[in-house]
Design an enzyme around this catalytic site. Structure first.
Site, short mmCIF file in Angstrom:
data_model
loop_
_atom_site.label_atom_id
_atom_site.label_comp_id
_atom_site.label_asym_id
_atom_site.label_seq_id
_atom_site.Cartn_x
_atom_site.Cartn_y
_atom_site.Cartn_z
N GLY A 69 39.69 118.56 21.11
CA GLY A 69 38.60 119.37 21.66
C GLY A 69 37.83 118.64 22.75
CB SER A 70 36.60 115.14 23.05
OG SER A 70 35.88 115.14 21.84
CG ASN A 150 28.33 120.43 17.04
OD1 ASN A 150 27.88 120.94 18.06
ND2 ASN A 150 28.13 119.16 16.74
CB SER A 198 39.35 120.80 18.19
OG SER A 198 39.79 119.70 17.43
N GLY A 199 42.32 121.59 16.80
CA GLY A 199 43.09 121.90 15.59
C GLY A 199 42.40 121.55 14.29
CG HIS A 200 39.91 117.85 13.70
ND1 HIS A 200 38.77 117.42 13.07
CD2 HIS A 200 39.68 117.68 15.02
CE1 HIS A 200 37.91 116.98 13.97
NE2 HIS A 200 38.43 117.14 15.17
CB CYS A 323 21.09 109.78 11.70
SG CYS A 323 19.58 110.53 12.27
C1 PLP Z 1 34.46 118.63 16.85
C2 PLP Z 1 33.92 119.20 18.11
C3 PLP Z 1 34.37 118.78 19.36
C4 PLP Z 1 35.36 117.66 19.52
O1 PLP Z 1 36.66 118.00 19.10
P1 PLP Z 1 37.70 116.81 18.81
O2 PLP Z 1 39.01 117.51 18.60
O3 PLP Z 1 37.22 116.13 17.57
O4 PLP Z 1 37.71 115.94 20.00
C5 PLP Z 1 33.86 119.39 20.49
N1 PLP Z 1 32.94 120.36 20.40
C6 PLP Z 1 32.48 120.80 19.21
C7 PLP Z 1 31.49 121.92 19.18
C8 PLP Z 1 32.94 120.24 18.03
O5 PLP Z 1 32.47 120.68 16.86
#
Ligand code: PLP
Length: 395
Positions: A69-70, A150, A198-200, A323
């Site tokens: 996702g990043s 998130n 993002s898959g996870h 934190c």
């Molecule tokens: C987890 C998350 C990401 C990052 O995704 P990764 O696959 O962990 O790099 C980006 N944006 C939001 C809103 C997320 O919750």
């Protein structure tokens, strides 16, 4: 153990693991090879791409697999920035409560001469479309607003913002990492030009993501090398992860309605139970939020102590704030919705998975109540509040 940190990451789906196994084992070929064996991998890749496209109501030619996702967020912003630069437009509109993958990339663009306007988020955790509209200028090349937050799970008016951007001729990107697989997404109907997932975050594997880019948008590379992903993302395709992502996404979407009903009920049960704790507040709108998200602040509590004691009760939760990553600053999301520092520190995020139960909800409510009163009992800050030496900020 009760796992209530699904906004951080999720357990892999058994179906997705089963779908991945052949590509980790016998069908290990390289999708770019010409022989028939490699073509099996290629076929799996293109089937996964079609599945993801169908899940988003998108054209399959707009689906690019990334390393997460990043990376998708970074590539979307870099691409829009370069498109803007070619037209002399170097202004970007976003919001104060984006994920750091967006905010830190925006900082990098600022250091390269771009101007960024971060629109305020209201106390209910929702961005107002008219304030996005007011921030758009002649030289705006991109609006990027997350689909669902998130930390506090609030769902943004994406279709309204998409319509504004379309009318004003500005590219619109949304970080849909928390939304994908959990709530309805239609890139066509919502006028979304670019989207990250993002898959996870929906029971797929880690280290795999998707960038959707509408036809006609020229993507910039983040990773240079081979011609994979139509030349826009070099590196041998991670077929097992790609297959796992597509399988998990379509599985989640197939069960979305029943999951939404079940989780909404459990979420509201948790919200009702935790609201009984005095001097506490629910963060984010009670209704326009992810079915899985519960987020509270408790006055006179340190979020970290709360999490450690909940861990001792076998409950995995998060403060949803920076934190946890070693910084003592309160979460930028808490500050964006106007929580004062003292309150922002005492936050708790519970993000439920589809296997969460009534019994778990009851156990979590009882544990949080117990831990909060235990911590308050030992807290000098709490004593001062009770003795009237300092004023309560929460009812
Ligand atoms: C987890 C998350 C990401 C990052 O995704 P990764 O696959 O962990 O790099 C980006 N944006 C939001 C809103 C997320 O919750």
């Amino acid at each position: 153990m009760i796992y209530a940190d699904n906004a951080a990451t999720t357990k892999m789906s058994k179906t997705a693991i089963a779908a991945m196994l052949p590509y980790l084992d016998g069908d290990f070929g390289n999708a770019s090879s010409l022989y028939g064996f490699g073509q099996r991998a290629k076929e799996a890749l293109e089937n996964a791409r079609q599945t993801v496209a169908d899940c988003l109501h998108a054209d399959v030619k707009g689906i690019y697999f990334t390393g997460g996702g990043s990376e998708a967020d970074n590539q979307a912003l870099e691409s829009a920035a370069m498109i803007g630069a070619r037209k002399g437009k170097k202004h970007i509109v976003s919001t104060k409560f984006e994920h750091h993958a967006i905010l830190h990339k925006l900082d990098q663009l600022k250091s390269r001469g771009y101007e960024v306007t971060l629109v305020d988020v209201h106390e209910d955790g929702i961005v107002r479309p008219e304030e996005i509209a007011a921030a758009i200028r002649e030289d705006t090349c991109l609006v990027t607003v997350m689909f669902a937050n998130n930390e506090i799970g609030t769902i943004q008016p994406i279709a309204e913002i998409g319509a504004i951007c379309r009318e004003r001729g500005v590219l619109f990107h949304t970080d849909a990492v928390q939304a994908a697989g959990h709530i309805e997404i239609d890139v066509e109907a919502m006028n979304i030009d670019m989207l990250s997932l993002s898959g996870h975050k929906f029971h797929g594997p880690k280290g795999i993501g998707v960038l959707y880019a509408k036809k006609g948008i020229r993507l910039e590379n983040i990773i240079y090398g081979g011609a994979q992903e139509r030349g826009k993302r070099a590196g041998t395709e991670n077929i097992p992860a790609i297959v796992g992502l597509a399988t998990a996404l379509s599985e989640n979407i197939a069960h979305m309605q029943e999951n939404t009903e079940k989780l909404t009920h459990l979420r509201d049960k948790l919200i009702a139970g935790l609201s009984e704790i005095p001097h506490s507040i629910l963060n984010g709108d009670a209704v326009r939020r992810l079915p899985s998200n519960v987020h509270f602040c408790f006055e006179g509590i340190e979020g970290e102590s709360l999490l450690l004691l909940l861990d001792a009760h076998g409950i995995c939760a998060s403060s949803g704030s920076a934190c946890t990553s070693g910084s003592l600053d309160p979460s930028h999301v808490m500050l964006a919705i106007g929580r004062p520092h003292e309150i922002a520190h005492g936050s708790l995020r519970l993000s439920l998975g589809e296997d969460f139960t009534e019994e778990m909800a009851e156990e979590v409510i009882a544990s949080v109540k117990e831990v909060v009163s235990y911590l308050r009992g030992m807290s000098p800050v709490w004593r001062n509040l009770c003795e009237g030496k300092t004023q309560f900020l929460l009812k």
